[in-house]
Design a protein around this motif. Sequence first.
Motif, mmCIF file in Angstrom:
data_model
loop_
_atom_site.group_PDB
_atom_site.id
_atom_site.type_symbol
_atom_site.label_atom_id
_atom_site.label_comp_id
_atom_site.label_asym_id
_atom_site.label_seq_id
_atom_site.Cartn_x
_atom_site.Cartn_y
_atom_site.Cartn_z
ATOM 1 N N TYR A 207 56.041 33.820 42.664
ATOM 2 C CA TYR A 207 55.400 34.597 41.602
ATOM 3 C C TYR A 207 54.645 35.827 42.088
ATOM 4 N N THR A 208 54.061 35.788 43.291
ATOM 5 C CA THR A 208 53.411 37.028 43.741
ATOM 6 C C THR A 208 54.447 38.117 44.038
ATOM 7 N N PRO A 209 55.583 37.783 44.691
ATOM 8 C CA PRO A 209 56.571 38.853 44.873
ATOM 9 C C PRO A 209 57.127 39.364 43.542
ATOM 10 N N LEU A 210 57.250 38.469 42.572
ATOM 11 C CA LEU A 210 57.729 38.917 41.259
ATOM 12 C C LEU A 210 56.751 39.899 40.635
ATOM 13 N N SER A 211 55.449 39.594 40.719
ATOM 14 C CA SER A 211 54.490 40.524 40.126
ATOM 15 C C SER A 211 54.488 41.836 40.908
ATOM 16 N N GLY A 212 54.750 41.751 42.202
ATOM 17 C CA GLY A 212 54.875 42.971 42.994
ATOM 18 C C GLY A 212 56.077 43.783 42.571
ATOM 19 N N ARG A 213 57.169 43.081 42.314
ATOM 20 C CA ARG A 213 58.378 43.777 41.902
ATOM 21 C C ARG A 213 58.181 44.449 40.541
ATOM 22 N N LEU A 214 57.387 43.821 39.704
ATOM 23 C CA LEU A 214 57.099 44.421 38.402
ATOM 24 C C LEU A 214 55.978 45.452 38.511
ATOM 25 N N GLY A 215 55.465 45.625 39.720
ATOM 26 C CA GLY A 215 54.492 46.685 39.978
ATOM 27 C C GLY A 215 53.074 46.383 39.510
ATOM 28 N N ILE A 216 52.774 45.119 39.169
ATOM 29 C CA ILE A 216 51.437 44.810 38.634
ATOM 30 C C ILE A 216 50.525 44.427 39.797
ATOM 31 N N HIS A 217 49.921 45.444 40.363
ATOM 32 C CA HIS A 217 49.177 45.258 41.595
ATOM 33 C C HIS A 217 47.986 44.308 41.435
ATOM 34 N N TRP A 218 47.228 44.477 40.358
ATOM 35 C CA TRP A 218 46.034 43.633 40.191
ATOM 36 C C TRP A 218 46.400 42.163 40.093
ATOM 37 N N SER B 191 47.537 40.942 43.683
ATOM 38 C CA SER B 191 46.468 40.701 44.658
ATOM 39 C C SER B 191 45.567 39.538 44.239
ATOM 40 N N ASN B 192 45.349 39.375 42.913
ATOM 41 C CA ASN B 192 44.589 38.201 42.459
ATOM 42 C C ASN B 192 45.277 36.902 42.858
ATOM 43 N N LEU B 193 46.576 36.858 42.600
ATOM 44 C CA LEU B 193 47.331 35.644 42.919
ATOM 45 C C LEU B 193 47.341 35.392 44.426
ATOM 46 N N GLU B 194 47.550 36.443 45.183
ATOM 47 C CA GLU B 194 47.612 36.286 46.646
ATOM 48 C C GLU B 194 46.299 35.751 47.212
ATOM 49 N N ASP B 195 45.206 36.315 46.734
ATOM 50 C CA ASP B 195 43.912 35.852 47.254
ATOM 51 C C ASP B 195 43.655 34.395 46.883
ATOM 52 N N LEU B 196 44.054 34.014 45.662
ATOM 53 C CA LEU B 196 43.901 32.613 45.262
ATOM 54 C C LEU B 196 44.768 31.692 46.137
ATOM 55 N N CYS B 197 45.971 32.145 46.443
ATOM 56 C CA CYS B 197 46.865 31.344 47.291
ATOM 57 C C CYS B 197 46.252 31.179 48.677
ATOM 58 N N MET C 174 49.603 58.015 38.202
ATOM 59 C CA MET C 174 50.148 57.178 39.285
ATOM 60 C C MET C 174 49.257 55.970 39.541
ATOM 61 N N ASP C 175 47.966 56.176 39.400
ATOM 62 C CA ASP C 175 47.029 55.095 39.639
ATOM 63 C C ASP C 175 47.220 53.980 38.607
ATOM 64 N N LYS C 176 47.457 54.417 37.383
ATOM 65 C CA LYS C 176 47.673 53.453 36.309
ATOM 66 C C LYS C 176 48.951 52.646 36.566
ATOM 67 N N ILE C 177 49.985 53.345 36.966
ATOM 68 C CA ILE C 177 51.244 52.662 37.269
ATOM 69 C C ILE C 177 51.054 51.700 38.434
ATOM 70 N N ALA C 178 50.276 52.148 39.431
ATOM 71 C CA ALA C 178 50.059 51.309 40.611
ATOM 72 C C ALA C 178 49.330 50.015 40.260
ATOM 73 N N GLU C 179 48.417 50.078 39.329
ATOM 74 C CA GLU C 179 47.652 48.889 38.974
ATOM 75 C C GLU C 179 48.376 48.007 37.963
ATOM 76 N N GLU C 180 48.945 48.667 36.954
ATOM 77 C CA GLU C 180 49.474 47.890 35.826
ATOM 78 C C GLU C 180 50.976 47.697 35.871
ATOM 79 N N GLY C 181 51.651 48.470 36.682
ATOM 80 C CA GLY C 181 53.099 48.336 36.810
ATOM 81 C C GLY C 181 53.799 48.458 35.483
ATOM 82 N N ILE C 182 54.615 47.481 35.199
ATOM 83 C CA ILE C 182 55.431 47.493 33.991
ATOM 84 C C ILE C 182 54.585 47.721 32.738
#
Length: 713
Positions: A166-177, A180-186, A327-335
């Motif tokens: 799921y973290t790579p999936l959220s990365g692929r969808l570009g949802i950075h926040w 990183s939330n999921l990764e830190d929890l993991c 670009m910042d918005k896209i970087a954080e929110e992705g899709i």
Amino acid sequence: MIRLNDITSQLLKYHPNADTTLVEKAYVYSAKVHQGQVRLSGEPYLSHPLQVAYILTRLKMDVVSIVAGLLHDTLEDTDSELSEIERLFGKEAANIVDGVTKLSKMQFTSRQERQAENMRKMILAMATDIRVIMVKLADRLHNMETLGYQTPEKQALIARETLDIYTPLSGRLGIHWLKSNLEDLCLYYLEPEIYEAIKSGIAERRGAREAFIRDVKEIITKKLNDSDIQATIRGRHKHFYSIYMKMKDQNLSVNQVYDNLALRVILKSLRECYEVLGIIHTEWKPVPGRFKDYISLPKANMYQSLHTTVIGPLGQRMEVQIRTWEMDKIAEEGIASHWKYKEGLGASQTDEKQFAWLRQLLEWQKQVSDPREFLETVRMDLFPNEVYVFTPKGEVKRFPKGATPIDFAYGIHSEVGEKCSGARINGKMVPLRHQMKNGDIVQIITSSKQHPSKDWLDVVKTPRAKTKIRHWIMTQEKDQSINLGKELLEKGLVQSQLNLPNILKNEQIESIAKDLSFHSVPDLLANIGFGKVSANQVIGRLRPKLGIEEPPPTGIVSKMVSRIKRKQSTHGIKVEGVEDMLVRFANCCHPLPGEHVIGFITRGRGVTVHKYNCRHALDADPDRLVEVQWEPTDQDVYLANIKVTSVDKKGILADISAIMVQKDANIIQADVQTTMDQKGISHFTIEVENYKQLQDIIGAIKKVKNVMIVERI
Ligand code: MN
């Protein structure tokens, strides 16, 4: 606890015209069916779907997604039926709930990276509506946030799955926040000690870090003011998981990771990004090899930014990201940054930009022809050229679209491929040419009697299966050719009164093989079989070495005559008005029983039988022609000459010979010549019983691949 009102007010912020009544209805329904259920935390179960729906508003999802978020656990955990959800909340919401439920039933844990990648792709491929994944990700985030209530075993399992899938999936969808939330929890659950070390390391240096950021900000702001550029500068430590990855990659302790600071400069225009990059590189020395321009070359998930690392004011490394607000918005929110809610429209009818984003996101833009059609359905075939299926043990395997169980079998092991006789897909028997679909469970049935066939080459899609099948066929043909080569050689040797086993023991044959530049004697035999070299050529070289004289050149003829003489009592020809006449068959036209024939009375050598229309018979003195008829016989054999013109391909002689053997014809002589224009001309002398059998053989040879012309001569 999140309340309904929090969700609807969030929703109305980014989607002012959203119809919230359906959300309210879903809330009431969810509250009713989850009534009395509690989470491990002791909270009422409803708190979970509410949180999920709330996270979905953070992802700026549409009404249908939020409704699905509220309902996402009803199929799994309550008595609700899919049909009821569809009736009350519509088909789209029902499909999303159904998709999320299906995903929840699968366990995606694997230590293998490639396997995990397959699983991620399969999830994308199976979830034909991207909103299924969004709801699932929101569900997973809340589950990770409340993971502390689970047993340690469950914690490790779920955290592992989250990190793998799921973290790579959220990365692929570009949802950075979210990533990183999921990764830190993991990290917190999988490596608690390292997590704590990073946490305290960061806390310790907090004062110094803040002072440092203040200083750097000041310097940059001053420089930018000189150039009349307005910027927002943010400085913060990187998220824990990325610090952890750096520690792991470079084998560092937390105190050795200096550039855990990320400075972000956000600007109004693209032009300013490059200007600011120049200013920063002038002020501080850039670290070579660390500059990346994701603005001109965006990442697959559309991430855009300039990255550089410089040696900061205190001599420490400092990573700087420079980008525009957009670009910042896209970087954080992705899709999510691309959903646009116009009046009365939901996410499914948003503008082309969203679609363009999705296309580029997955780099399959070439595959999609009609954007409109795509938008109407929100269906996505994210991996149009791939299909993901399960082994009976639940392993995921990836294949090209259109792949068959044969590909699957070869994917397991080449031996399984070779013995593959059938397959069960989702428990049902299917033919070998059946094309697998996403999510199929494939079980291969093998049989020791099964062998690969040339037909398989037409139905397999993987290069691996193709190569293996070709290899098998070639090996097989080689074995056949060796046998055929032996046979041909043996026949040739008989005339010289030599026997094959002795010859094969003799070292001379080996030197002949070498002379003809073959690796070995079997190789030589195979090539006699393939027709690359004739048996007579080999025997011709063998004779002088063994000191044997050449036999008279009339090999075939004398043999034929002797054969006819041997069978004279049942030669099968009755000459009109004559008893016990010496009869032979003409060497020019080799007549066969059943064919219209005529006899020619020779001087002292009896009657020669020709075909009725044979040129020699027509040219002959009519007075010496005599009527002849076939007599019924049982086991007589006759010779026939066949000329086969084909493409010059290895193994063609073997293919043709195999047919003759199959049709019970004995090969007396076989010879292949290659012409200048890459044709192979093969001559065969064969024994057949009658005309019909010959016609049969000729018909069958005509069907052999690469054969162009078959003639009787
Ligand atoms: Mn859930």
